[in-house]
Design an enzyme around this catalytic site. Structure first.
Site, PDB file in Angstrom:
ATOM      1  N   LYS A 147       0.426  10.228  28.037  1.00 39.72           N
ATOM      2  CA  LYS A 147       1.362   9.144  28.341  1.00 39.72           C
ATOM      3  C   LYS A 147       0.954   8.337  29.567  1.00 39.72           C
ATOM      4  O   LYS A 147       1.064   7.104  29.582  1.00 39.72           O
ATOM      5  CB  LYS A 147       2.767   9.717  28.556  1.00 39.72           C
ATOM      6  CG  LYS A 147       3.451  10.210  27.302  1.00 39.72           C
ATOM      7  CD  LYS A 147       4.840  10.734  27.636  1.00 39.72           C
ATOM      8  CE  LYS A 147       5.550  11.247  26.400  1.00 39.72           C
ATOM      9  NZ  LYS A 147       6.893  11.787  26.735  1.00 39.72           N
ATOM     10  N   LYS A 179       0.861  -1.182   0.000  1.00 42.99           N
ATOM     11  CA  LYS A 179       0.000   0.000   0.000  1.00 42.99           C
ATOM     12  C   LYS A 179       0.897   1.231   0.000  1.00 42.99           C
ATOM     13  O   LYS A 179       1.812   1.353   0.807  1.00 42.99           O
ATOM     14  CB  LYS A 179      -0.931   0.040   1.211  1.00 42.99           C
ATOM     15  CG  LYS A 179      -1.853   1.272   1.167  1.00 42.99           C
ATOM     16  CD  LYS A 179      -2.931   1.250   2.237  1.00 42.99           C
ATOM     17  CE  LYS A 179      -2.390   1.612   3.606  1.00 42.99           C
ATOM     18  NZ  LYS A 179      -3.470   1.819   4.598  1.00 42.99           N
ATOM     19  N   ARG A 209     -10.774  -0.916   6.619  1.00 41.24           N
ATOM     20  CA  ARG A 209     -10.047  -1.947   7.357  1.00 41.24           C
ATOM     21  C   ARG A 209      -9.641  -1.432   8.724  1.00 41.24           C
ATOM     22  O   ARG A 209      -9.603  -2.178   9.697  1.00 41.24           O
ATOM     23  CB  ARG A 209      -8.872  -2.484   6.553  1.00 41.24           C
ATOM     24  CG  ARG A 209      -7.710  -1.533   6.243  1.00 41.24           C
ATOM     25  CD  ARG A 209      -6.742  -1.357   7.387  1.00 41.24           C
ATOM     26  NE  ARG A 209      -5.422  -0.952   6.957  1.00 41.24           N
ATOM     27  CZ  ARG A 209      -4.580  -0.262   7.719  1.00 41.24           C
ATOM     28  NH1 ARG A 209      -4.946   0.183   8.911  1.00 41.24           N
ATOM     29  NH2 ARG A 209      -3.376   0.016   7.270  1.00 41.24           N
TER      30      ARG A 209
END
Length: 341
Positions: free
Chosen positions: A246, A82, A126
């Site tokens: 984080k 891709k 997808r």
């Protein structure tokens, strides 16, 4: 590919061709992605780390072209690539979708190209299917509320896929820095799902706090989503990667990725945490394919907070493209292009 070695051809499938083959609906992608994740967990693939092509003047995190190669084994082996480009200014400056892509498939025996497919639809759908497969294993059963942060084309695919796959959804909470984008997505979804409530939130925080399943679909380059926003039992599909602070990775009950090597690079949040000594492969709960094949558990109780960091794999694109390639050959859809003349 033509049976004649002297005149090889390849099949071209446009977006409308893929749509005609069922590509606007989630089920083909969900089925293919589940198979692909199982292949990933079993090691039946070759997937080099994807290079990012950037140059001067393309300074936004979304300004890049990525090459994503993969070989997929099994009963119908295939290789492919891709080639996906993105420019943050495309919608405003050119009236184009932010990202575009083509997928090339190669025969695994000759290594000749056998197909070129428009890749933008497959790429978005997808990615939505990854969220859906993960939701099956990682979200609370029978969840009713989902949130989507960012309300562009990717968000539309993500929400449509969840709605198609999970009929328990009663409300979707939408937030975008552009209120008109959130309103437009709510209106578009409501046309097809009149029994679902589409609520435009006044902040990302209020949308997240209301939801059992949270999907991020932004192009932010700085985290904003705080651990304190997540309700007990929440599942976060961090599609756009940079949205979550984080400390969320350190505080949630489980962190899952699609592929550890792909996730731990390019100075994304996980990579930053690893470099700072705050996270490691050992602290990761699982790669998603390990959960799909049953080697690792998914959700184990209703109060777990689980974070998925899906970087996106070439394997995902190639297995979906392979599905549409075979289906197109069966149905005679697409254009055969001569390779030599």
């Amino acid at each position: 590919m033509s049976t004649s070695t002297s005149s090889p051809t390849l099949l071209y499938l446009s977006r409308s061709d893929i749509t005609a083959l069922g590509g606007a609906h989630s089920q083909p992608y969900v089925d293919a992605i589940a198979d692909g994740l199982a292949s990933h967990a079993r090691g039946d693939y070759v997937q080099p780390l994807k290079p990012y092509l950037r140059w001067a003047g393309a300074d936004h995190i979304a300004d890049r072209i990525i090459a994503m190669p993969c070989y997929l084994g099994g009963e119908e082996p295939v290789a492919g690539l891709k080639w996906v480009g993105s420019r943050q200014h495309n919608p405003v400056r050119f009236g184009l979708e932010r990202a575009s892509a083509v997928i090339v498939l190669n025969d695994a025996q000759t290594n000749y190209p056998i197909a070129i497919l428009e890749g933008g639809l497959i790429s978005g759908m997808r990615t939505a299917a990854i969220t859906a497969v993960a939701t099956r294993y990682l979200a609370r059963t029978g969840f009713t509320d989902a949130a989507c942060i960012g309300c562009g084309p990717i968000a539309h695919m993500q929400m449509r896929t969840l709605l198609e796959q999970f009929p328990s959804i009663a409300r979707i909470h939408l937030f975008d820095l552009s209120g008109s984008a959130a309103n437009a997505l709510a209106a578009k979804l409501a046309e097809n799902y009149p029994g679902v409530g589409f609520l435009c939130a006044d902040s990302a925080e209020s949308a997240v706090r209301a939801a059992n399943v949270v999907v991020t679909c932004t192009v932010t380059d700085s985290p904003y989503l705080a651990y304190e926003w997540l309700k007990p039992g929440a599942f976060v599909s961090n599609v756009s990667i940079m949205d979550v602070h984080k400390d969320v990775y350190e505080k949630v009950d489980k962190v899952v990725v699609d592929d550890w090597d792909q996730s731990n690079r390019e100075k994304k949040i996980i990579n930053q945490l690893v470099l700072e000594g705050r996270f490691s492969r050992e602290r990761l709960h699982a790669e998603l394919g390990e959960i799909v094949i049953g080697d690792r558990p998914g959700r184990e109780n209703d109060n777990e907070i689980i974070l998925l960091n899906p970087m996106g794999m070439a394997l995902d694109d190639i297995i979906c493209a392979r599905h549409f390639y075979h289906l197109a050959n069966e149905r005679g859809i697409g254009i055969q292009l001569p390779l030599y003349g």
